[in-house]
Design a protein around this motif. Structure first.
Motif, PDB file in Angstrom:
ATOM      1  N   ARG A 196      18.200 -12.723  15.848  1.00  0.00           N
ATOM      2  CA  ARG A 196      17.523 -11.558  16.453  1.00  0.00           C
ATOM      3  C   ARG A 196      17.177 -10.525  15.384  1.00  0.00           C
ATOM      4  N   SER A 197      18.087 -10.305  14.472  1.00  0.00           N
ATOM      5  CA  SER A 197      17.805  -9.359  13.390  1.00  0.00           C
ATOM      6  C   SER A 197      16.676  -9.857  12.493  1.00  0.00           C
ATOM      7  N   GLN A 198      16.654 -11.169  12.248  1.00  0.00           N
ATOM      8  CA  GLN A 198      15.683 -11.731  11.313  1.00  0.00           C
ATOM      9  C   GLN A 198      14.258 -11.715  11.862  1.00  0.00           C
ATOM     10  N   VAL A 199      14.097 -12.055  13.154  1.00  0.00           N
ATOM     11  CA  VAL A 199      12.741 -12.228  13.681  1.00  0.00           C
ATOM     12  C   VAL A 199      11.986 -10.905  13.800  1.00  0.00           C
ATOM     13  N   GLY A 200      12.702  -9.784  13.678  1.00  0.00           N
ATOM     14  CA  GLY A 200      12.018  -8.499  13.788  1.00  0.00           C
ATOM     15  C   GLY A 200      11.696  -7.862  12.453  1.00  0.00           C
ATOM     16  N   THR A 201      12.029  -8.516  11.362  1.00  0.00           N
ATOM     17  CA  THR A 201      11.772  -7.918  10.039  1.00  0.00           C
ATOM     18  C   THR A 201      10.302  -8.082   9.644  1.00  0.00           C
ATOM     19  N   ARG A 202       9.761  -7.065   8.966  1.00  0.00           N
ATOM     20  CA  ARG A 202       8.363  -7.090   8.534  1.00  0.00           C
ATOM     21  C   ARG A 202       8.184  -8.035   7.348  1.00  0.00           C
ATOM     22  N   PRO A 203       6.971  -8.500   7.108  1.00  0.00           N
ATOM     23  CA  PRO A 203       6.728  -9.369   5.948  1.00  0.00           C
ATOM     24  C   PRO A 203       6.834  -8.578   4.653  1.00  0.00           C
ATOM     25  N   ASN A 204       7.241  -9.243   3.598  1.00  0.00           N
ATOM     26  CA  ASN A 204       7.341  -8.590   2.299  1.00  0.00           C
ATOM     27  C   ASN A 204       5.953  -8.346   1.713  1.00  0.00           C
ATOM     28  N   PRO A 205       5.785  -7.268   0.966  1.00  0.00           N
ATOM     29  CA  PRO A 205       4.505  -7.058   0.265  1.00  0.00           C
ATOM     30  C   PRO A 205       4.356  -8.052  -0.893  1.00  0.00           C
ATOM     31  N   THR A 206       3.108  -8.251  -1.301  1.00  0.00           N
ATOM     32  CA  THR A 206       2.812  -9.163  -2.401  1.00  0.00           C
ATOM     33  C   THR A 206       2.334  -8.354  -3.609  1.00  0.00           C
ATOM     34  N   LEU A 207       2.928  -8.579  -4.747  1.00  0.00           N
ATOM     35  CA  LEU A 207       2.529  -7.928  -5.993  1.00  0.00           C
ATOM     36  C   LEU A 207       1.886  -8.975  -6.893  1.00  0.00           C
ATOM     37  N   GLY A 208       0.662  -8.676  -7.379  1.00  0.00           N
ATOM     38  CA  GLY A 208      -0.039  -9.672  -8.188  1.00  0.00           C
ATOM     39  C   GLY A 208      -0.833  -9.060  -9.337  1.00  0.00           C
ATOM     40  N   TYR A 209      -1.378  -9.951 -10.134  1.00  0.00           N
ATOM     41  CA  TYR A 209      -2.220  -9.569 -11.284  1.00  0.00           C
ATOM     42  C   TYR A 209      -3.601 -10.165 -11.064  1.00  0.00           C
ATOM     43  N   PHE A 210      -4.626  -9.408 -11.481  1.00  0.00           N
ATOM     44  CA  PHE A 210      -5.960  -9.976 -11.438  1.00  0.00           C
ATOM     45  C   PHE A 210      -6.656  -9.698 -12.784  1.00  0.00           C
ATOM     46  N   GLY A 211      -7.506 -10.640 -13.174  1.00  0.00           N
ATOM     47  CA  GLY A 211      -8.320 -10.502 -14.379  1.00  0.00           C
ATOM     48  C   GLY A 211      -9.708 -11.060 -14.126  1.00  0.00           C
ATOM     49  N   GLN A 212     -10.716 -10.339 -14.528  1.00  0.00           N
ATOM     50  CA  GLN A 212     -12.102 -10.757 -14.307  1.00  0.00           C
ATOM     51  C   GLN A 212     -12.882 -10.685 -15.633  1.00  0.00           C
ATOM     52  N   GLN A 213     -13.913 -11.547 -15.704  1.00  0.00           N
ATOM     53  CA  GLN A 213     -14.808 -11.595 -16.864  1.00  0.00           C
ATOM     54  C   GLN A 213     -14.028 -11.717 -18.175  1.00  0.00           C
ATOM     55  N   ILE A 214     -12.955 -12.498 -18.096  1.00  0.00           N
ATOM     56  CA  ILE A 214     -12.092 -12.651 -19.257  1.00  0.00           C
ATOM     57  C   ILE A 214     -12.830 -13.396 -20.382  1.00  0.00           C
ATOM     58  N   ALA A 215     -13.715 -14.313 -20.044  1.00  0.00           N
ATOM     59  CA  ALA A 215     -14.426 -15.088 -21.070  1.00  0.00           C
ATOM     60  C   ALA A 215     -15.567 -14.303 -21.714  1.00  0.00           C
ATOM     61  N   ASP A 216     -15.960 -13.204 -21.132  1.00  0.00           N
ATOM     62  CA  ASP A 216     -17.059 -12.376 -21.658  1.00  0.00           C
ATOM     63  C   ASP A 216     -16.457 -11.262 -22.513  1.00  0.00           C
ATOM     64  N   ARG A 217     -16.597 -11.426 -23.864  1.00  0.00           N
ATOM     65  CA  ARG A 217     -15.927 -10.513 -24.769  1.00  0.00           C
ATOM     66  C   ARG A 217     -16.408  -9.079 -24.548  1.00  0.00           C
ATOM     67  N   GLY A 218     -15.437  -8.205 -24.463  1.00  0.00           N
ATOM     68  CA  GLY A 218     -15.714  -6.789 -24.331  1.00  0.00           C
ATOM     69  C   GLY A 218     -15.930  -6.305 -22.922  1.00  0.00           C
TER      70      GLY A 218
END
Length: 511
Positions: free
Chosen positions: A140-162
């Motif tokens: 009962r305690s478990q089914v009412g708990t909220r989902p954990n947040p997700t922490l991540g990294y993103f990178g874009q245009q990494i192959a395009d220098r500068g």
């Protein structure tokens, strides 16, 4: 509800002091006495001494040997009185208890309350039910708990220098439709049902213990009464032999007396086997690791009135934890229907990111919101299944109510039958048999009645006494079933109503 529990002292129990095959030094004093009204009152203290025990008897104020090892003194005169014995312990036993199987240890004496306390502490099914209740609380305690947040990294245009862009983000799903609250409501009813199942198991154990306790008490009384009568039957054989030797009796009388002794000896052996079985069954239910039967102490009183069975039925319904558990499951299924109806309400997933753009040499923020569109999956199948479970749960409540009525009808039949038997034996049969025995002995001493006729009357009194013991035992067992709310099966595995925390996983994603 009128309690039908029987009190816990037994005036008609006879302490077992010996059995064949055990040579325990002791002395008994056997005196003539009048027959008491009840079979249990024929003996004041211990059971009749076996042939291997040294005994001393006083028969017509003359000492005789009734141990079976020597010849009894011959009696002259018209005619020797037929013996009625009250056996008293002249000195204490030298041993603490008896070692042979089937014998009762003087050191161990149990009341019903003692056995109940040990059973509640030792019964594995009760511990299992408690563990399952704890499991339901955790879920009962478990089914009412909220989902954990997700922490991540993103990178874009990494192959395009500068022009690289790097950052981190946090993503959180927001559950809508009060799904987590409904989850806890569903499992809250499950936890309540599980707690009621634990109480149900406790009643099952208590009922089994009480029924088997009174079965063992009745068997114990039969052993005592039969052993006591065996001592009298043995003395009857000696009297018959004395009369034959004095040419006052016949061989027929001697053979008849020996036949009676053989029958009583067999009855004693059978009663001992029944007592052994009843004790072992009781010990198994109570979780006692004891091979030698202990002395049981209780009193089998007759209730003054017969209960009103319809009122009893209503009171059992009001108190039954079995019915409480079924009603909690109905509430659980109702809550589950509401929970399944909330499932199509879409959750919202939010993502917030922050990073650095090397091309502009500035920071940046990203914000994303997403939610599934309930176009194809509206959870209609699960809603329909949940409603079917709800209907099934309501029918289960009705089934249990009918089952209780059926079980009560059978228990009431047993109670009424035993009650009639006990009253008939106590009010008519035993007093009549007692009076007949007294008159037959008086007539025999006056020379007006044959020895064989006295034997027949005495055997009739003994058999009536045994039937009274059986009827009292049956009455106590029937009353125990009703005191236990008609719940039996103390070693059956308790029901587990929990179904894991899968309902929590369904709360996320909105699909």
């Amino acid at each position: 509800m009128t309690k039908l529990t029987f009190p816990i002292t037994l005036s008609c129990l006879l302490a077992i002091s010996g059995c064949a095959g055990v040579n325990v030094p002791s002395k008994h004093v056997v005196r003539q006495a009048n027959i008491e009204p009840l079979p249990s009152q024929v003996v004041s203290v211990d059971d009749a001494a076996p042939p291997s025990v040294e005994t001393v008897a006083y028969f017509d104020d003359e000492q005789v040997d009734v141990s079976g090892e020597g010849d009894a003194d011959s009696h002259t005169g018209d005619p020797p009185s037929f013996p009625t014995f009250v056996i008293e312990r002249a000195e204490p036993w030298e041993a603490e208890g008896m070692s042979n199987e089937g014998e009762v240890s003087d050191a161990a004496v149990y009341t019903l309350a003692d056995i109940e306390a040990m059973a509640l502490g030792n019964n594995p099914a009760i511990q299992s039910a408690h563990a399952t209740t704890s499991k339901a609380a955790g879920l009962r305690s478990q089914v009412g708990t909220r989902p954990n947040p997700t922490l991540g990294y993103f990178g874009q245009q990494i192959a395009d220098r500068g022009t690289d862009q790097h950052g981190i983000y946090v993503e959180q799903e927001f559950v809508r439709g009060n799904k987590l609250g409904l989850n806890r409501e569903v499992l809250g009813h499950t936890q309540r049902a599980q707690a009621a199942e634990g109480e149900t198991q406790r009643y099952r154990v208590l009922t089994d213990v009480r029924v088997r306790f009174f079965e063992a008490i009745a068997a114990q009384q039969q052993v005592d009464a039969t052993r006591q009568f065996a001592g009298v039957a043995l003395r009857g054989v000696q009297v018959a032999e004395d009369r034959q030797n004095a040419e006052e009796g016949t061989l027929i009388e001697t053979l008849q007396a020996r036949t009676l002794l053989s029958e009583v000896t067999l009855a004693a052996e059978q009663a001992e086997v029944a007592y052994q079985g009843a004790w072992k069954d009781l010990a198994a239910i109570a979780g006692l690791q004891v091979s030698t039967p202990a002395r049981l102490v209780a009193e089998l009183d007759t209730p003054l009135t017969t209960p009103d069975w319809e009122t009893t039925y209503q009171e059992i319904l009001a108190q039954s934890p079995e019915l409480t558990a079924a009603q909690a499951i109905v509430c659980e299924k109702q809550a589950l229907v509401r929970r399944q109806k909330a499932q199509p309400i879409s959750n919202v997933t939010a993502q917030l990111g922050a990073g650095y753009d090397e091309a502009t040499e500035h920071g940046m923020l990203n914000l994303q919101l997403s939610a599934p569109i309930p176009v194809w999956n509206k959870n209609s199948g699960n809603i329909s299944a949940a409603y079917a479970d709800y209907v099934r749960a309501t029918q289960e409540v009705q089934r249990i109510e009918q089952s209780i009525r059926s079980r009560l009808a059978r228990a009431a039949q047993e109670f009424d039958s035993a009650m009639k038997s006990v009253r008939k034996y106590e009010d008519e049969i035993i007093p009549q048999a007692k009076k007949s025995l007294e008159l037959s002995e008086e007539a025999y001493r006056a020379g007006e009645l044959e020895f064989l006729q006295v034997l027949i009357v005495r055997r009739s009194y003994y058999e009536s006494s045994i039937r009274l013991i059986q009827a009292r035992g049956n009455l106590a067992q029937a009353a125990s079933k009703m005191d236990g709310l008609l719940l039996t099966g103390g070693l059956d595995s308790p029901t587990d109503y929990t179904d894991g925390d899968g309902i929590r996983g369904a709360s996320f994603g909105g699909q």
